[in-house]
Design an enzyme around this catalytic site. Structure first.
Site, PDB file in Angstrom:
ATOM      1  N   ARG A   1      -3.852  -1.317  -5.989  1.00 49.54           N
ATOM      2  CA  ARG A   1      -3.030  -2.529  -5.858  1.00 49.54           C
ATOM      3  C   ARG A   1      -3.437  -3.484  -6.966  1.00 49.54           C
ATOM      4  O   ARG A   1      -4.507  -3.329  -7.574  1.00 49.54           O
ATOM      5  CB  ARG A   1      -3.225  -3.165  -4.483  1.00 49.54           C
ATOM      6  CG  ARG A   1      -4.642  -3.583  -4.230  1.00 49.54           C
ATOM      7  CD  ARG A   1      -4.797  -4.161  -2.840  1.00 49.54           C
ATOM      8  NE  ARG A   1      -6.219  -4.358  -2.556  1.00 49.54           N
ATOM      9  CZ  ARG A   1      -6.716  -4.554  -1.349  1.00 49.54           C
ATOM     10  NH1 ARG A   1      -5.927  -4.567  -0.306  1.00 49.54           N
ATOM     11  NH2 ARG A   1      -8.001  -4.748  -1.173  1.00 49.54           N
TER      12      ARG A   1
ATOM     13  N   LYS B   1       0.827  -1.200   0.000  1.00 51.19           N
ATOM     14  CA  LYS B   1       0.000   0.000   0.000  1.00 51.19           C
ATOM     15  C   LYS B   1       0.869   1.261   0.000  1.00 51.19           C
ATOM     16  O   LYS B   1       0.673   2.175  -0.806  1.00 51.19           O
ATOM     17  CB  LYS B   1      -0.902  -0.015   1.238  1.00 51.19           C
ATOM     18  CG  LYS B   1      -1.962   1.075   1.227  1.00 51.19           C
ATOM     19  CD  LYS B   1      -2.670   1.149   2.568  1.00 51.19           C
ATOM     20  CE  LYS B   1      -3.625  -0.007   2.782  1.00 51.19           C
ATOM     21  NZ  LYS B   1      -5.021   0.344   2.620  1.00 51.19           N
TER      22      LYS B   1
ATOM     23  N   TYR C   1      10.025 -35.440 -18.529  1.00 55.43           N
ATOM     24  CA  TYR C   1       8.591 -35.155 -18.397  1.00 55.43           C
ATOM     25  C   TYR C   1       8.136 -35.289 -16.949  1.00 55.43           C
ATOM     26  O   TYR C   1       8.826 -35.900 -16.122  1.00 55.43           O
ATOM     27  CB  TYR C   1       7.764 -36.081 -19.296  1.00 55.43           C
ATOM     28  CG  TYR C   1       7.801 -37.530 -18.867  1.00 55.43           C
ATOM     29  CD1 TYR C   1       6.910 -38.014 -17.911  1.00 55.43           C
ATOM     30  CD2 TYR C   1       8.734 -38.418 -19.398  1.00 55.43           C
ATOM     31  CE1 TYR C   1       6.958 -39.336 -17.492  1.00 55.43           C
ATOM     32  CE2 TYR C   1       8.785 -39.741 -18.993  1.00 55.43           C
ATOM     33  CZ  TYR C   1       7.888 -40.187 -18.032  1.00 55.43           C
ATOM     34  OH  TYR C   1       7.941 -41.477 -17.612  1.00 55.43           O
TER      35      TYR C   1
ATOM     36  N   MET D   1      -5.570  -7.187   8.992  1.00 52.59           N
ATOM     37  CA  MET D   1      -5.007  -6.364  10.068  1.00 52.59           C
ATOM     38  C   MET D   1      -5.885  -5.125  10.262  1.00 52.59           C
ATOM     39  O   MET D   1      -6.875  -4.950   9.576  1.00 52.59           O
ATOM     40  CB  MET D   1      -3.576  -5.997   9.717  1.00 52.59           C
ATOM     41  CG  MET D   1      -2.665  -7.215   9.811  1.00 52.59           C
ATOM     42  SD  MET D   1      -0.976  -6.830   9.448  1.00 52.59           S
ATOM     43  CE  MET D   1      -1.065  -6.392   7.758  1.00 52.59           C
TER      44      MET D   1
ATOM     45  N   HIS E   1     -15.881  -8.726   2.262  1.00 52.32           N
ATOM     46  CA  HIS E   1     -14.850  -9.646   2.744  1.00 52.32           C
ATOM     47  C   HIS E   1     -15.043 -11.056   2.182  1.00 52.32           C
ATOM     48  O   HIS E   1     -14.117 -11.664   1.646  1.00 52.32           O
ATOM     49  CB  HIS E   1     -14.890  -9.676   4.271  1.00 52.32           C
ATOM     50  CG  HIS E   1     -13.953 -10.676   4.855  1.00 52.32           C
ATOM     51  ND1 HIS E   1     -14.357 -11.933   5.237  1.00 52.32           N
ATOM     52  CD2 HIS E   1     -12.623 -10.619   5.072  1.00 52.32           C
ATOM     53  CE1 HIS E   1     -13.315 -12.596   5.688  1.00 52.32           C
ATOM     54  NE2 HIS E   1     -12.254 -11.829   5.608  1.00 52.32           N
TER      55      HIS E   1
ATOM     56  N   CYS F   1       6.431 -39.593 -11.669  1.00 53.33           N
ATOM     57  CA  CYS F   1       5.004 -39.924 -11.695  1.00 53.33           C
ATOM     58  C   CYS F   1       4.361 -39.904 -10.320  1.00 53.33           C
ATOM     59  O   CYS F   1       3.213 -40.267 -10.152  1.00 53.33           O
ATOM     60  CB  CYS F   1       4.778 -41.266 -12.378  1.00 53.33           C
ATOM     61  SG  CYS F   1       5.553 -42.630 -11.517  1.00 53.33           S
TER      62      CYS F   1
ATOM     63  N   ARG G   1      -3.345   2.955   8.761  1.00 50.85           N
ATOM     64  CA  ARG G   1      -3.659   1.672   8.134  1.00 50.85           C
ATOM     65  C   ARG G   1      -2.423   0.795   8.035  1.00 50.85           C
ATOM     66  O   ARG G   1      -1.329   1.292   7.771  1.00 50.85           O
ATOM     67  CB  ARG G   1      -4.163   1.865   6.700  1.00 50.85           C
ATOM     68  CG  ARG G   1      -5.471   2.553   6.577  1.00 50.85           C
ATOM     69  CD  ARG G   1      -5.707   2.809   5.093  1.00 50.85           C
ATOM     70  NE  ARG G   1      -6.703   3.823   4.883  1.00 50.85           N
ATOM     71  CZ  ARG G   1      -7.953   3.560   4.510  1.00 50.85           C
ATOM     72  NH1 ARG G   1      -8.348   2.339   4.313  1.00 50.85           N
ATOM     73  NH2 ARG G   1      -8.794   4.552   4.331  1.00 50.85           N
TER      74      ARG G   1
ATOM     75  N   GLY H   1      -8.125  -7.081   4.875  1.00 52.90           N
ATOM     76  CA  GLY H   1      -8.961  -7.175   6.069  1.00 52.90           C
ATOM     77  C   GLY H   1      -8.346  -7.935   7.233  1.00 52.90           C
ATOM     78  O   GLY H   1      -8.985  -8.138   8.258  1.00 52.90           O
TER      79      GLY H   1
ATOM     80  N   SER I   1      11.353 -43.822 -14.125  1.00 52.59           N
ATOM     81  CA  SER I   1      10.278 -42.924 -13.704  1.00 52.59           C
ATOM     82  C   SER I   1      10.368 -42.808 -12.182  1.00 52.59           C
ATOM     83  O   SER I   1      10.282 -43.819 -11.476  1.00 52.59           O
ATOM     84  CB  SER I   1       8.926 -43.495 -14.124  1.00 52.59           C
ATOM     85  OG  SER I   1       7.914 -42.647 -13.655  1.00 52.59           O
TER      86      SER I   1
HETATM   87  C1  PEP Z   1       5.094 -43.475  -6.373  1.00 50.17           C
HETATM   88  O1  PEP Z   1       5.486 -44.226  -5.491  1.00 50.17           O
HETATM   89  O2  PEP Z   1       5.456 -42.301  -6.466  1.00 50.17           O
HETATM   90  C2  PEP Z   1       4.131 -43.942  -7.370  1.00 50.17           C
HETATM   91  C3  PEP Z   1       3.769 -43.165  -8.366  1.00 50.17           C
HETATM   92  O3  PEP Z   1       3.553 -45.139  -7.171  1.00 50.17           O
HETATM   93  P1  PEP Z   1       2.399 -45.447  -6.125  1.00 50.17           P
HETATM   94  O4  PEP Z   1       1.877 -44.147  -5.629  1.00 50.17           O
HETATM   95  O5  PEP Z   1       1.377 -46.225  -6.869  1.00 50.17           O
HETATM   96  O6  PEP Z   1       3.122 -46.251  -5.097  1.00 50.17           O
END
Ligand code: PEP
Ligand code: MG
Length: 887
Positions: free
Chosen positions: A336, A22, A856, A103, A452, A836, A92, A101, A768
């Protein structure tokens, strides 16, 4: 001497860290020459100094404040406490990151028994002067003296009733004088002291109170929710007052330069005539839409909309602006960056690129990937004939169903039990924040689009309806009425935050679709990003969704989910309970065509993109009945019905369940350890994949399968399983006369695998990183127990900075990932690497994956758009960093 206090003409917008958001913007607007009431900012460093000194304003800072006050007095030609020409100021808070809101604020400071007379005389408006004084007593007492507003409100209500007035504007100057006398008595009774009359004492007490409010409960909760560091401190802005409550040629309002809910490029906001400061934000009176100001005050509106354009151009972003009109003269009190919904963020970013205001990279960085969740969730089915109970203001889009609750604590309690609730209140205050967090949506009967509830809900991406005045709430009876209809606590309602409609009961919802602007932004993201984005999907429907959301393949297909279908579980159990190889083989032969069908569906949905299929991972007892339940059943039968024909079968089942029972199932017989001991299971799965490929090849569908072995800890495990898959492929090739390509890789989810990745890479075409298990095994935290037991306390007490199952722990787990990639690529430079675990859909973990050189990330289909955007942001940030280094 260190500078702690800055006049508004001594700063600029780059000084946010020191002056707070501010303060820095007030300084910037002063520099541009906008009509900003003059004042000064006490820096965030002063706040930290205040705490370092044991909650005391040091003499050095005090002297600087007094000096700045003098400059302000000279500039305004008024004097704090001068009965003939008093200076009045607002005090303020202003943190580095906006905390709306959370503070405290004090207006009209400088009023006392003498200056009020001066004000009455100067303005020739005694009613206004006494009204301002009583507002000040009320606000100051609440914030500084800890006397709850309730006492004042109650007194005022009694006074109105006694006089037969319907609303405050009916009170005369004389009435307000009577009220003020009673207000001062309340203060005396509650604090055992007179209301402070010395304006300098008022000023310093208020500054202290604002510093103290940095550590009030709601500010702490807000900071935790928004990951704002505690050490930043708040600045305090002292600004000369202008008054929006000086008659019908005055007013006050809040406006956004574009619609914060939809993103439409149209001035959007609201105002109240003859009202002061917080009235609009507090949501006590329902205000007028900003566009009607054009009719009521054409010149002011003209000037205001020009100022909005100017500020938006200057800051190159949508602004949230507070203004006051005092006797026809416009003042800007604050600007802002405006908070906005995901839908608005996307539309504004894309349109600003088209308008030439910002470039594509800036647009990509403008949208917070976390916000996209709001758009990827279900909406009310359009074909459903809605029976609308009532309608309010569409304050934050999204649809939600839940049981009605009227209290934030109750919302939190039920939310913690996993129940879906909708918080219904006359209005919300910052004290309700925990209830809003726990609720699916918020409905208020009062307040406008900038109240709010609306601001907070939009920030959190929750559906919200405000100003639903047809809703009569009885908080005591825990009911609300709409005409004749009564809804009691616990009953289900559905709301549509995009239309403001409230409906009874649960209503069918449909899947989301991506808007044109959203698609365009994601297209820009795809052009920018270097990191691939895949999805975790185990069935054709999820695979279709993943493809639709732009996944470049499937990074994890957990095949056990195909075993869990109700029709298949008995066959899986038959396989597990088999007494010999032949029996097991028979059950597996029954399962094979089912898995094959699933694979065909998934491959087909992915149109030739790669699909990573992981062979069976969980321990086998997960497919059998619960041991304790079974034991109770068997014992009951043994006692009550020992001749029951099913008893023998159940006893056998119990014996097997006991055999498979483990102390630490997550570290037990699972993953590739299953394939090692029961190779026929993995063989069936591999064959199902290959038959699916052979079949689809006939239909002209190209398939790129990647077969993945889970939970490998030693290269020899992978070596053996790899051979098994190769042999299965050869058999299917021979049988079908088809040849096909495939690759074989492994999950890296055990620390030993990461540490010996050079050896493992000899046998793997890809890695992976299963960071769910890798986090579990690196920390030694059971992923099924930690979150419910101790992890929350660890995070609250700052033992850990984040939940490592949600945000990848770079220092520990991350090091193993880096090691795995480095060692793996040392053996096989072309080794493909991905992630993954759940972290594949979390923005800071995605950033880490890019920095580490993974190919990836893979996450749930609904998080794919988020990951595409986060991957683009990671690329842009890295480019920006390397540019900085070059400079
Ligand atoms: C993991 O362990 O990150 C995974 C993707 O396999 P799961 O969650 O099925 O054990
Ligand atoms: Mg795993």
């Amino acid at each position: 001497m260190k500078k702690f206090v800055y006049m508004f003409n001594e700063g600029n917008s780059r000084m946010k860290e020191l002056l707070g958001g501010k303060g820095a913007n007030l300084a910037e607007m002063t520099a541009i020459g906008l009509p900003v009431p003059f004042g000064f900012t006490i820096s965030t460093e002063s706040c930290n100094n205040y705490y370092d000194e044991g909650k005391r304003i040091s003499p050095e800072i005090e002297a600087q404040i007094l000096h700045s006050l003098k400059v302000l007095e000279e500039k305004t030609e008024k004097k704090l406490g001068d009965p003939t020409n008093p200076l009045l100021v607002s005090v303020r808070s202003g943190a580095v990151f906006s905390m709306p809101g959370m503070m405290d604020t004090i207006l009209n400071l400088g009023m006392n028994d003498e200056t009020v007379k001066g004000m009455a005389h100067l303005t020739d408006n005694p009613r206004f002067a006494y009204d301002s004084y009583r507002r000040f007593i009320q606000m100051f007492s609440d914030v500084v003296l800890d006397v709850d507003t309730f006492f004042f409100e109650q007194l005022l209500e009694e006074y109105r009733e006694q006089k037969g007035y319907a609303s405050d504007p009916e009170l005369t100057a004389e009435d307000w004088q009577v009220v003020i006398a009673s207000y001062k008595k309340i203060v005396k009774d509650r604090t055992r002291k007179e209301f402070p009359q010395d304006p300098k004492e008022q000023l310093f007490l208020s500054i202290k109170a604002v510093f103290d409010s940095w550590n009030n409960q709601r500010a702490i909760v807000y900071r935790r929710l928004n990951k704002i560091p505690d050490h930043l401190g708040t600045a305090v802005n002292i600004q000369s007052m202008v008054f929006g409550n000086m008659g019908n040629d005055s007013g006050t309002g809040v406006a956004f330069t574009r619609n914060p809910s939809t993103g439409e490029n149209l001035l959007y906001g609201e105002y109240l005539i003859n009202a002061q400061g917080e009235d609009v934000v507090a949501g006590i009176r329902t205000p007028q839409p900003i566009l009607t100001l054009e009719r009521e005050m054409p010149t002011v509106f003209q000037q205001f909309s020009q100022t909005c354009h100017l500020l938006e151009k200057h800051y190159e972003d949508m602004q949230d602006i507070e203004f006051t009109v005092e006797k026809g003269k416009l003042f800007i009190l604050q600007t802002r960056t405006g908070k906005r919904t995901a839908q608005a963020a996307i539309r504004i970013a894309v349109e600003m690129v088209k308008e030439g205001l910002i470039d594509k990279n800036t647009a990509l960085l403008r949208v917070d990937p976390d916000q996209l969740n709001q758009l990827l969730h279900r909406r009310i089915d359009e074909s459903y004939a809605r029976q609308i109970l009532t309608k309010g203001l569409p304050a934050s889009p999204g649809a939600a169903t839940g049981q009605v609750v009227f209290d934030a604590d109750e919302a939190e309690a039920l939310g913690n039990e996993g129940k879906k609730v909708i918080l219904v209140r006359p209005e919300t205050t910052p004290d309700d924040i925990h209830g809003i967090i726990a609720a699916q949506a918020v409905v208020t009967s009062r307040g406008g689009m900038t109240s709010h509830a609306a601001v907070v809900a939009r920030g959190m991406g929750k559906a919200c309806i405000c100003g639903c005045e047809a809703l009569k709430i009885d908080l005591k009876a825990k009911q609300f009425f709409v005409g004749e209809t009564v809804i009691s606590e616990g009953e289900m309602i559905t709301i549509d935050g995009a239309t403001g409609e409230i409906m009874m009961g649960e209503i069918p919802m449909i899947e989301p679709q991506l808007s044109e602007e959203f698609q365009l932004l994601l297209q820009w993201a795809d052009e920018t990003r270097k990191l691939g984005v895949r999805a975790n999907a185990d069935n054709p429907e999820d695979a279709k969704k993943a493809f639709e959301f732009g996944a470049g393949g499937i990074g994890l297909c957990r095949t056990e989910h195909m075993f869990m279908d109700a029709k298949r579980v008995p066959i899986v159990q038959k396989m597990i309970l088999a007494e010999n190889y032949a029996e097991r083989k028979e059950a597996l032969n029954e399962l094979l065509p089912m898995q094959q069908g699933d694979f065909e569906g998934i491959f087909d949905a992915m149109h030739g993109f790669p699909v990573t299929i992981r062979l069976l991972d969980p321990p086998l007892h997960e497919f059998l009945p619960d041991k304790e339940e079974l034991l109770v059943e068997v014992t009951k039968l043994q006692i009550l019905n020992p001749d029951a024909p099913e008893l023998v079968e159940k006893e056998l089942l119990l014996k097997k369940v006991r055999q498979l029972d483990e102390f630490n199932p997550m570290l037990g017989h699972r993953g590739c350890r299953l394939g090692m001991i029961h190779p026929e299971i993995y063989e069936m799965q591999a064959k199902a994949i290959f038959y699916a490929i052979a079949n689809l090849e006939d239909k002209g569908v190209s398939v790129k399968p990647e077969i993945m072995i889970p939970l490998v800890g030693h290269v020899n495990e992978l070596k053996e399983m790899r051979q098994l898959v190769i042999d299965s492929a050869l058999q299917v090739q021979e049988e079908t006369g088809k040849s096909f390509e495939y690759s074989i890789g492994t999950m890296i989810e055990i620390p030993r695998a990461a540490l010996t990745a050079d050896e493992i890479a000899e046998e793997a075409d890809f890695f992976s990183f299963g960071t769910n298990d890798l986090t579990q095994t690196t920390f030694g935290y059971s992923r099924d127990d930690a979150e419910g037991k101790f992890l929350q306390a660890y995070i609250e007490n700052k033992v850990l900075p984040e939940n490592p199952f949600a945000v990848l722990d770079r220092d520990g787990v991350g090091k193993l990932v880096e090691t795995g990639v480095k060692l793996g690529r040392a053996t096989k430079p072309e080794l493909k690497t991905g992630i993954c675990g759940e972290h594949g859909g979390e923005k800071s973990s995605i950033d880490f994956c890019y920095e580490t050189g993974l190919d990836y990330v893979s996450c749930s289909p609904y998080r794919v758009p988020l990951a595409r955007l986060a991957a683009a942001q990671a690329t842009i940030r890295k480019q920006e960093k390397s540019l900085q280094v070059q400079v």
